[in-house]
Design an enzyme around this catalytic site. Structure first.
Site, PDB file in Angstrom:
ATOM      1  N   CYS A 160      34.783  66.279 147.436  1.00 24.14           N
ATOM      2  CA  CYS A 160      34.542  67.209 148.707  1.00 24.14           C
ATOM      3  C   CYS A 160      33.734  66.223 149.596  1.00 24.14           C
ATOM      4  O   CYS A 160      32.753  65.605 149.080  1.00 24.14           O
ATOM      5  CB  CYS A 160      34.077  68.406 148.301  1.00 24.14           C
ATOM      6  SG  CYS A 160      33.931  69.317 149.679  1.00 24.14           S
ATOM      7  N   CYS A 192      26.893  69.571 149.972  1.00 23.07           N
ATOM      8  CA  CYS A 192      25.837  70.454 149.433  1.00 23.07           C
ATOM      9  C   CYS A 192      25.403  69.805 148.231  1.00 23.07           C
ATOM     10  O   CYS A 192      25.846  69.310 147.293  1.00 23.07           O
ATOM     11  CB  CYS A 192      27.010  71.731 148.921  1.00 23.07           C
ATOM     12  SG  CYS A 192      27.978  72.342 150.385  1.00 23.07           S
ATOM     13  N   CYS A 201      25.963  70.906 144.285  1.00 23.72           N
ATOM     14  CA  CYS A 201      27.267  70.997 143.933  1.00 23.72           C
ATOM     15  C   CYS A 201      27.793  69.590 143.227  1.00 23.72           C
ATOM     16  O   CYS A 201      27.626  68.438 143.531  1.00 23.72           O
ATOM     17  CB  CYS A 201      28.268  71.076 145.046  1.00 23.72           C
ATOM     18  SG  CYS A 201      30.123  71.473 144.698  1.00 23.72           S
ATOM     19  N   CYS A 203      40.476  84.302 141.125  1.00 30.12           N
ATOM     20  CA  CYS A 203      39.771  83.389 142.254  1.00 30.12           C
ATOM     21  C   CYS A 203      39.997  82.011 141.959  1.00 30.12           C
ATOM     22  O   CYS A 203      39.708  81.185 140.994  1.00 30.12           O
ATOM     23  CB  CYS A 203      38.503  83.657 141.985  1.00 30.12           C
ATOM     24  SG  CYS A 203      37.925  85.344 142.015  1.00 30.12           S
ATOM     25  N   CYS A 254      42.076  85.917 145.104  1.00 29.03           N
ATOM     26  CA  CYS A 254      40.923  85.522 145.862  1.00 29.03           C
ATOM     27  C   CYS A 254      40.742  84.180 146.043  1.00 29.03           C
ATOM     28  O   CYS A 254      41.278  83.248 144.791  1.00 29.03           O
ATOM     29  CB  CYS A 254      39.631  86.063 145.216  1.00 29.03           C
ATOM     30  SG  CYS A 254      38.002  85.425 146.224  1.00 29.03           S
ATOM     31  N   CYS A 257      34.487  87.940 150.548  1.00 29.37           N
ATOM     32  CA  CYS A 257      33.740  87.751 149.359  1.00 29.37           C
ATOM     33  C   CYS A 257      32.589  86.953 149.781  1.00 29.37           C
ATOM     34  O   CYS A 257      32.757  85.649 149.925  1.00 29.37           O
ATOM     35  CB  CYS A 257      34.679  87.216 148.147  1.00 29.37           C
ATOM     36  SG  CYS A 257      33.763  86.722 146.581  1.00 29.37           S
ATOM     37  N   ARG A 302      28.847  90.959 142.079  1.00 29.76           N
ATOM     38  CA  ARG A 302      29.354  90.129 141.014  1.00 29.76           C
ATOM     39  C   ARG A 302      28.525  89.207 140.594  1.00 29.76           C
ATOM     40  O   ARG A 302      27.649  88.501 141.182  1.00 29.76           O
ATOM     41  CB  ARG A 302      30.310  89.162 141.585  1.00 29.76           C
ATOM     42  CG  ARG A 302      31.579  89.559 141.659  1.00 29.76           C
ATOM     43  CD  ARG A 302      32.748  88.779 142.456  1.00 29.76           C
ATOM     44  NE  ARG A 302      33.664  89.730 143.065  1.00 29.76           N
ATOM     45  CZ  ARG A 302      34.461  90.596 142.603  1.00 29.76           C
ATOM     46  NH1 ARG A 302      34.844  90.478 141.343  1.00 29.76           N
ATOM     47  NH2 ARG A 302      35.107  91.305 143.184  1.00 29.76           N
TER      48      ARG A 302
HETATM   49  N1  SAM Z   1      34.260  74.439 149.026  1.00 34.23           N
HETATM   50  C1  SAM Z   1      34.370  75.466 149.316  1.00 34.23           C
HETATM   51  C2  SAM Z   1      33.149  76.230 149.911  1.00 34.23           C
HETATM   52  O1  SAM Z   1      32.115  75.472 149.691  1.00 34.23           O
HETATM   53  O2  SAM Z   1      33.241  77.465 150.357  1.00 34.23           O
HETATM   54  C3  SAM Z   1      34.717  76.326 148.093  1.00 34.23           C
HETATM   55  C4  SAM Z   1      34.188  75.980 146.730  1.00 34.23           C
HETATM   56  S1  SAM Z   1      32.654  76.153 146.486  1.00 34.23           S
HETATM   57  C5  SAM Z   1      32.365  75.432 144.771  1.00 34.23           C
HETATM   58  C6  SAM Z   1      32.315  77.738 146.139  1.00 34.23           C
HETATM   59  C7  SAM Z   1      30.700  78.152 145.905  1.00 34.23           C
HETATM   60  O3  SAM Z   1      30.432  77.877 144.440  1.00 34.23           O
HETATM   61  C8  SAM Z   1      29.661  77.828 146.979  1.00 34.23           C
HETATM   62  O4  SAM Z   1      29.621  78.614 148.134  1.00 34.23           O
HETATM   63  C9  SAM Z   1      28.526  78.053 146.176  1.00 34.23           C
HETATM   64  O5  SAM Z   1      27.901  79.454 146.496  1.00 34.23           O
HETATM   65  C10 SAM Z   1      28.971  78.101 144.554  1.00 34.23           C
HETATM   66  N2  SAM Z   1      28.401  77.030 143.897  1.00 34.23           N
HETATM   67  C11 SAM Z   1      28.995  75.635 143.703  1.00 34.23           C
HETATM   68  N3  SAM Z   1      28.139  74.976 142.894  1.00 34.23           N
HETATM   69  C12 SAM Z   1      27.432  75.597 142.341  1.00 34.23           C
HETATM   70  C13 SAM Z   1      26.081  75.605 141.258  1.00 34.23           C
HETATM   71  N4  SAM Z   1      25.799  74.301 140.833  1.00 34.23           N
HETATM   72  N5  SAM Z   1      25.499  76.603 140.809  1.00 34.23           N
HETATM   73  C14 SAM Z   1      25.483  77.868 141.530  1.00 34.23           C
HETATM   74  N6  SAM Z   1      26.548  78.091 142.479  1.00 34.23           N
HETATM   75  C15 SAM Z   1      27.436  76.967 142.795  1.00 34.23           C
HETATM   76 FE1  SF4 Z   2      32.578  70.894 148.809  1.00 38.97          FE
HETATM   77 FE2  SF4 Z   2      30.717  72.012 146.792  1.00 38.97          FE
HETATM   78 FE3  SF4 Z   2      29.903  72.333 149.229  1.00 38.97          FE
HETATM   79 FE4  SF4 Z   2      32.248  73.751 148.552  1.00 38.97          FE
HETATM   80  S1  SF4 Z   2      30.210  74.085 147.570  1.00 38.97           S
HETATM   81  S2  SF4 Z   2      32.036  72.506 150.357  1.00 38.97           S
HETATM   82  S3  SF4 Z   2      33.079  72.045 147.111  1.00 38.97           S
HETATM   83  S4  SF4 Z   2      30.494  70.170 148.441  1.00 38.97           S
END
Ligand code: SAM
Ligand code: SF4
Ligand code: DTB
Length: 325
Positions: free
Chosen positions: A53, A57, A60, A97, A129, A189, A261
């Site tokens: 990606c 973030c 992530c 989901c 979802c 959500c 959730r």
């Molecule tokens: N890329 C899309 C987005 O960011 O909306 C969808 C996938 S993203 C992995 C979905 C959600 O997972 C993120 O918005 C975040 O809130 C949560 N998430 C991701 N990594 C995480 C982590 N290490 N611990 C807790 N929540 C996490």
């Molecule tokens: Fe990309 Fe992870 Fe951020 Fe979702 S949370 S936009 S997968 S970097």
């Protein structure tokens, strides 16, 4: 949402500051008005496109800007996804989901495939979802037409703190997608993550912002940061569990109709902490030994916990028609 009172920021602050047990009592009282208190929705997550990606973030595992150890995978095939959805359904999940590590959704073959996945899951009678990043109104409409129940797009934290979490997009970008989802008539959500180095004020702001969305989210995932080696947030201070319970209780009071959730971070929690979260109004969990890329409690441990607490999973539907009825 005529019977739902919108709290001002000051009122949310006052609520958040209540003695914890009194707050939980209030939340449990609201919970009983809007939901069956012995029912918990079991949901299953699947990463349909993993890693690579371009967003940054800092929590992530899937960002190219981080150095997490992760097997990248291209978009899964429809059959493969539907086979996993069937397994999830057979083991009691009523919501499936699907998450893709995309910044945004591009029209074309990949999106067409996701639309097919949504259609297939919905036809099984499960709630479908997806979380795919930024989305246009037209794309949201296509997903709705295919039977999508809700689109997941988290605000994660307060607008102020967000800048320290992600720099490749703004809070407003998130709100824009949320608006597109609402305009298409798709339920939202939307929740956050605790443990991103935020202050109490940021949590209050986030809860207030979520509750002011119109319509309010149908589902509010409350994640605890899962620290992932190789990400800038790998060594964050762990969130105090009573803070987590407090947020759940406030979310339940502010958004009485929503499914609250328990999402990422349950693996590290005691049974007692989770029991307290259910008391405070949480009514959904992700089951299965994996979230998107990180581990989750074993299914049988969750089932034992629910049984011990006298809770039961929501009954699955047999078809899309039965679900809609
Ligand atoms: N890329 C899309 C987005 O960011 O909306 C969808 C996938 S993203 C992995 C979905 C959600 O997972 C993120 O918005 C975040 O809130 C949560 N998430 C991701 N990594 C995480 C982590 N290490 N611990 C807790 N929540 C996490
Ligand atoms: Fe990309 Fe992870 Fe951020 Fe979702 S949370 S936009 S997968 S970097
Ligand atoms: C949400 O708020 N939590 C889920 C779901 N929505 C998509 C995702 C949690 C991901 C946790 C980190 C991982 O497994 O990669």
């Amino acid at each position: 949402m005529t019977d739902i009172r919108i709290y001002s920021l000051g009122e949310v602050k006052t609520l958040y500051a209540k003695p914890l047990l009194e707050l939980i009592y209030d939340a449990a009282t609201v919970h009983r008005v809007y939901h069956a208190p012995d029912e918990v929705q079991l949901c299953t997550l699947l990463s349909i496109k993993t890693g690579g990606c371009i967003e940054d973030c800092k929590y992530c595992s899937q960002s190219i800007h981080n150095n997490a150890e992760l097997e990248k995978e291209t978009l899964l095939k429809v059959d493969e996804v539907l086979a996993q959805a069937r397994t999830a359904k057979d083991s009691g999940s009523t919501r499936f989901c699907m998450g893709a590590a995309w910044r945004d959704v591009k029209d074309g073959r990949a999106f067409d495939r996701v639309v097919e996945m949504v259609q297939g899951v919905s036809d099984m009678g499960m709630e479908a979802c997806v979380t795919l990043g930024m989305l246009s109104e037209d794309q949201a409409k296509r997903l709705k037409h295919a039977g999508l129940t809700a689109y997941n797009h988290n605000l994660d934290t307060s607008e102020e703190h967000y800048k320290k979490v992600t720099s490749t997009r703004t809070y407003q970008d998130r709100l824009d997608t949320i608006e597109n989802v609402a305009k298409a008539g798709v339920s939202l959500c939307c929740g956050g993550i605790l443990g991103l180095g935020e202050k109490e004020e940021d949590r209050i702001q986030l809860l207030h912002t979520l509750s002011c969305l119109d319509p309010q989210p149908e589902s509010v995932p409350i994640n605890i940061l899962v620290p992932v080696k190789g990400t800038p947030m790998a060594n964050m201070k762990r969130v105090d569990i009573f803070e987590w319970i407090r947020c759940i209780a406030v979310a339940r009071i502010l958004m009485p109709r929503a499914m609250v959730r328990l999402s990422a971070g349950r693996l590290e929690l005691t049974r007692e902490a989770q029991a307290m979260a259910f008391m405070a109004g949480a009514n959904a969990i992700f089951t299965g030994d994996k979230l998107l890329t990180t581990p989750n409690p074993e299914k049988n441990e969750d089932m034992e916990l629910l049984e011990m607490l006298g809770l039961k999973g929501l009954k699955p539907f047999e078809s899309r028609e039965e679900r809609a009825a």
